[in-house]
Design a protein around this motif. Structure first.
Motif, mmCIF file in Angstrom:
data_model
loop_
_atom_site.group_PDB
_atom_site.id
_atom_site.type_symbol
_atom_site.label_atom_id
_atom_site.label_comp_id
_atom_site.label_asym_id
_atom_site.label_seq_id
_atom_site.Cartn_x
_atom_site.Cartn_y
_atom_site.Cartn_z
ATOM 1 N N ASP A 83 -10.648 13.849 -6.520
ATOM 2 C CA ASP A 83 -10.377 14.308 -4.961
ATOM 3 C C ASP A 83 -10.400 13.321 -4.214
ATOM 4 O OD1 ASP A 83 -9.752 16.680 -6.277
ATOM 5 O OD2 ASP A 83 -11.497 17.817 -5.142
ATOM 6 N N ALA A 84 -11.705 12.482 -4.255
ATOM 7 C CA ALA A 84 -12.211 11.380 -3.357
ATOM 8 C C ALA A 84 -11.180 10.154 -3.472
ATOM 9 C CB ALA A 84 -13.589 11.051 -3.869
ATOM 10 N N ASP A 87 -8.328 11.378 -1.394
ATOM 11 C CA ASP A 87 -8.676 11.062 0.160
ATOM 12 C C ASP A 87 -8.720 9.519 0.522
ATOM 13 O OD1 ASP A 87 -9.211 13.912 0.419
ATOM 14 O OD2 ASP A 87 -11.452 13.306 -0.075
ATOM 15 N N SER A 88 -9.024 9.007 -0.307
ATOM 16 C CA SER A 88 -9.219 7.375 0.088
ATOM 17 C C SER A 88 -7.783 6.634 0.059
ATOM 18 C CB SER A 88 -10.149 6.431 -1.104
ATOM 19 O OG SER A 88 -9.623 6.681 -2.290
ATOM 20 N N TRP A 90 -4.926 8.251 0.629
ATOM 21 C CA TRP A 90 -4.410 8.849 1.860
ATOM 22 C C TRP A 90 -4.632 8.008 3.037
ATOM 23 C CZ3 TRP A 90 -1.067 12.183 4.090
ATOM 24 C CH2 TRP A 90 -1.196 12.648 5.204
ATOM 25 N N PRO A 104 -4.908 15.498 2.691
ATOM 26 C CA PRO A 104 -5.404 16.032 1.473
ATOM 27 C C PRO A 104 -5.924 17.481 1.532
ATOM 28 C CG PRO A 104 -6.057 13.651 1.727
ATOM 29 C CD PRO A 104 -5.419 14.134 3.099
ATOM 30 N N TYR A 111 -5.356 19.489 -6.071
ATOM 31 C CA TYR A 111 -5.849 18.864 -4.807
ATOM 32 C C TYR A 111 -4.783 17.817 -4.483
ATOM 33 C CZ TYR A 111 -8.865 16.818 -1.164
ATOM 34 O OH TYR A 111 -9.699 16.152 -0.122
ATOM 35 N N ALA A 113 -1.990 15.198 -1.670
ATOM 36 C CA ALA A 113 -1.535 14.956 -0.293
ATOM 37 C C ALA A 113 -0.108 14.222 -0.499
ATOM 38 C CB ALA A 113 -2.459 13.729 0.150
#
Length: 135
Positions: A83-84, A87-88, A90, A104, A111, A113
């Motif tokens: 997931d991280a 996020d990064s 994105w 995200p 999970y 984006a």
């Protein structure tokens, strides 16, 4: 980790008609289950999954509309890891000036984006373990 194309998602108007077409094309896609989820998936020998649905982009992307000279009917899904990492990636892509369509989000599935490439093609970034090449 090498980036892998894991899934092609087709957002369709009529799931049964689309499944019939791809079955006729020669893919061993399961029939639509009456009353089931609005999605059918087929993992190809290459490891890439073709997912046909009537309710992903239309549910999770508030800007989505059926294509008419600028919309999209498909997404390219890339499994990026945890997931991280979604996020990064994105954040990195938006910082670089690319257009984001969905931040995200924990969807009903992965999970994920959604971003656009320079040509407006829609790319789904996920941490869905089912999309991992090792899965």
């Amino acid at each position: 980790m090498e980036l892998q194309l894991s899934m092609v998602v087709l957002e369709v108007a009529d799931l049964e008609a689309s499944v019939r077409f791809y079955q006729r094309l020669g893919l061993d896609i399961p029939d639509v289950e009456p009353g089931g989820r609005p999605v059918v998936a087929h993992r190809m020998g290459s490891g890439v999954t073709l997912l046909i649905t009537t309710a992903f982009a239309s549910v999770y992307d508030p800007t989505w509309s059926r294509p008419s000279g600028g919309g999209y009917s498909q997404m390219l899904e890339f499994y990026v890891g945890e997931d991280a990492v979604v996020d990064s990636r994105w954040a990195e892509l938006l910082d670089a000036g690319y257009v984001g369509r969905m931040p995200p989000t924990q969807t009903a599935g992965p999970y994920a984006a959604i971003v656009e490439d320079p040509d407006g093609n829609v790319v789904l970034l996920t941490s869905d373990e089912a999309a991992s090449p090792e899965a």
